[in-house]
Design an enzyme around this catalytic site. Structure first.
Site, PDB file in Angstrom:
ATOM      1  N   ASP A 345      15.028  51.619  51.461  1.00  0.00           N
ATOM      2  CA  ASP A 345      13.907  49.689  50.994  1.00  0.00           C
ATOM      3  C   ASP A 345      15.597  48.997  51.412  1.00  0.00           C
ATOM      4  OD1 ASP A 345      12.230  47.328  51.261  1.00  0.00           O
ATOM      5  OD2 ASP A 345      13.018  47.065  49.151  1.00  0.00           O
ATOM      6  N   GLU A 381      16.217  51.331  55.797  1.00  0.00           N
ATOM      7  CA  GLU A 381      15.769  49.628  56.545  1.00  0.00           C
ATOM      8  C   GLU A 381      16.883  49.650  56.189  1.00  0.00           C
ATOM      9  OE1 GLU A 381      12.299  46.800  55.595  1.00  0.00           O
ATOM     10  OE2 GLU A 381      13.673  47.377  54.024  1.00  0.00           O
TER      11      GLU A 381
END
Length: 688
Positions: A345, A381
């Site tokens: 993330d 990401e």
């Protein structure tokens, strides 16, 4: 009193050796570290032990007779000087960053904050002297590791199909799963879930955060919760509510069951920030252990954090001990629990140093050289909220990346936006303009149209606007520009023509996703017509809005997805290990060829015509035994006369079409492409 021995500085955390437990905690700036032992309920502090040894910043000690099941925490003392980034407060019980299992939940109270909360703008400079122990979860000493037993499926990247899911959300409403295990790891290993995953043909399930996470105080005050879990409290411990049995072995058994079914497990991990928030956040762990080492402070003003994540803080991944914590965590999940990969993330934050993002950051090098992690799938990401916060295509070889541009371009193309044909073609062909350097491969692009963050597929074709009122933020949260189209009516409707169009648009999106070069990622529930009622930011909806609704499952759509997965697995032409470049094979066919609707090679005029929304593309497999794939697309709202491109090496057979109105197979024959449609043909080499 337990007998304290010197112990060892590594491994960090609490490690039982059969006779006693070694405790090791890193704090480079502390003046003392006290280990606090608690009773079985975690309510009474039974003993305090000062760790006298400190080796290279790691405080350690060994206690005989301390066995698995013992609850513990730490008190760390040092200078209280928040303006200098030092926030030591021995009144606060702190969680072990290496805790393997937790007992209890955070009980929100002002005593959890290192400073005295008030309206004073300098409140964070004043130490709070209340004891926080009774409001804190405790770490639990665990027995030695129990490894997963089943061999890993070891799916090759080109054949990977990812299914993004939430442990709780996927299973809470499944009618065949026993009520007592819904929302847990045990439910994921239920035959009802596994058989469904096999039916739709996915090869990997990517689980949203399963590390123990904190519930935000402001959400609980609104009777909501941090449902998604991007608020990590412990990187080595699972979220307790996901353990139906309460035993860590439940995770390993679930991974084994998925492996036995040929399905890999990828974890969405949040090493970019923690649940402690900004300088006004609580003191639960890292902030009180060694704030200056664990977090990135604002340059020149260490009282404040460099909020690169939008979540209040960012871990200082350039610090060797913080980097070691991340690496130790990754290796634990990969080796002990058998996890096959990780999705990072806000991975841009992980690679930031004082000069901004650096693709050669030491943490990335550490991952890419590690003998365990190099066998794992690593997915970044590629954005955060800091300066230069969008770096798609900038990660080093060895990482795949969530391709947000693929999502946006594909949505705009099928919504009928003009001038999208060339951009769409680039994304359809694995975004080689972004990823084809330094010997990267097509699987560097993880393609997705929907993900947890945003509309579901059903809502993408049903809503023009977000409807996040249930989040309690006056519909101000969530993205405003979703590139969605409601097909003529906002929200649910009984109009048959609109429902038919929406169903066809879903098939268009899914067919595009599965036939694109690169790696497809499907959002759990999209194959079931799952809706979030127009909510595009369901992070706080631990209820029917956020859970997958199995009641509305459409068997025809499920089978359609399964057929797309089968085609992708069987045809190397669309699951290639190399980028298509237009080079010729031994039969004189290029690995990719683009055609206009007349069956002629695309011209510059065709590519640059903003009104052109239809074309065809032929992908040829790298091996002579495979079959070519021809895809004809029409994203316009009108029928388009067309011809199958003439390719004298192939005999074409229609495999599927999204209007569900088959058209002729013959090369050169005139046909009509229905509005907003895709036709997929298989090409077999003609013997000569």
């Amino acid at each position: 009193m337990s007998t304290l021995k010197e112990g060892r500085p590594y491994p960090r955390g609490a490690h039982f050796d059969g006779k006693g437990t070694n405790f090791a905690l890193f704090s480079d700036h502390a003046s003392s570290v006290t280990l606090c032992l608690f009773d079985a309920q975690g309510e009474s502090e039974t003993e305090r032990v000062t760790l006298k040894e400190c080796t290279n910043g790691v405080w350690h000690g060994y206690l005989e007779g301390i066995k698995p099941g013992q609850l513990y925490g730490y008190r760390v003392d040092g200078v209280w000087a928040p303006a200098e980034g030092l926030r030591f407060n021995h009144n606060k019980l702190l969680l072990d960053p290496y805790a393997r299992k937790l007992s209890g939940q955070i009980k929100w109270d002002n005593a959890l904050f290192g400073y005295t909360i008030s309206d004073d703008p300098d409140a964070d400079l004043h130490m709070d002297e209340r004891d926080s122990a009774k409001f804190m979860p405790k770490a639990i000493v665990v027995k030695p590791d129990v490894l997963t037993k089943s061999p890993k499926p070891d799916i090759r990247w080109p054949k990977t199909i990812i299914y993004e899911a939430h442990v709780r959300g996927l299973t809470m409403q499944h009618p065949l799963i026993p009520n007592d295990i819904r929302g847990t790891f045990a439910a994921l290993s239920d035959s009802a879930i596994i058989s469904h995953l096999q039916r739709i043909g996915v090869t990997a399930i990517e689980l949203m955060p399963i590390h123990a996470f904190a519930q935000d105080r402001h959400l609980l005050d609104r009777n909501l919760s941090n449902y998604w879990g991007y608020n990590t409290l412990a990187y080595f411990a699972p979220e307790p509510s996901y353990l139906g049995s309460g035993a860590l072995e439940e995770i390993a058994k679930t991974v084994d069951a998925l492996h036995d079914a040929g399905i890999e497990v990828i974890l969405d991990v949040v090493y970019n920030h923690t649940c402690e928030g900004n300088h006004l956040g609580p003191t639960l762990c890292w902030k009180g252990i060694d704030n200056l080492s664990y977090y990135k402070e604002l340059p020149g003003n260490p009282r404040y954090y460099d909020n690169l994540t939008g979540c209040g803080n960012a871990l200082n991944t350039s610090h060797p001990k913080v980097m070691q914590m991340i690496m130790d965590s990754l290796r634990l999940w990969a080796s002990v629990y058998g996890v096959d990969g990780f999705r990072f993330d806000l991975a841009l934050t992980l690679g930031r140093n004082e000069n901004g993002f650096n693709r050669d950051h030491a943490l990335f090098h550490a991952m890419l050289q590690d003998p365990i992690l190099t066998r794992c799938k690593l997915i970044a990401e590629p954005w955060d909220v800091g300066p230069g916060g969008f770096q798609l295509g900038s990660f080093p070889p060895g990482f795949s990346e969530w391709n947000g541009d693929y999502r946006d371009v594909t949505r705009q193309f099928w919504a009928g936006k003009e001038g999208m044909l060339s951009r769409f073609a680039s994304r359809f062909a694995a975004s080689s303009d972004l990823f084809n350097d330094q010997h990267r491969r097509p699987w560097s692009s993880v393609n997705f149209i929907t993900a947890h963050d945003g509309f579901t597929l059903h809502d993408l074709v049903s809503y023009n606007e977000k409807h996040n009122e249930a989040n309690g933020e006056n519909n101000q949260d969530g993205a405003n520009d979703n590139h969605s189209w409601n097909c003529g009516h906002e929200g649910e409707t009984d109009q048959e023509d609109i429902l038919a169009l929406r169903a066809q648009q879903k098939r268009n999106f899914l067919t595009t996703l599965f036939l694109s070069q690169g790696i497809p990622m499907l959002l759990a529930g999209d194959e079931l017509n799952n809706s979030q009622q127009g909510n595009n930011n369901a992070y706080c909806q631990d209820n029917e809005i956020g859970w997958v609704n199995w009641e509305n499952a459409d068997d025809a759509l499920i089978d359609f997805v399964g057929e797309l997965a089968r085609l992708r697995k069987e045809h190397n032409a669309i699951s290639r290990a190399e980028f298509v470049t237009g080079k010729l094979n031994e039969h004189g066919n290029s690995d990719v060829a683009w055609f206009n609707v007349n069956g002629e090679p695309m011209s510059n005029e065709d590519w640059n015509d903003p009104c052109n929304k239809a074309m065809a593309v032929k992908f040829v497999p790298p091996d002579k035994t495979g079959h070519a794939i021809l895809v004809m697309l029409n994203a316009s709202h009108v029928t388009v006369p067309a011809r199958i491109p003439y390719c004298d090496s192939y005999d074409w057979k229609l495999l599927l079409d999204t209007p569900l109105k088959p058209i002729p197979n013959q090369q050169g024959e005139e046909l009509v492409l229905e509005p907003r449609s895709i036709y997929v043909y298989e090409g077999r080499l003609i013997s000569r």
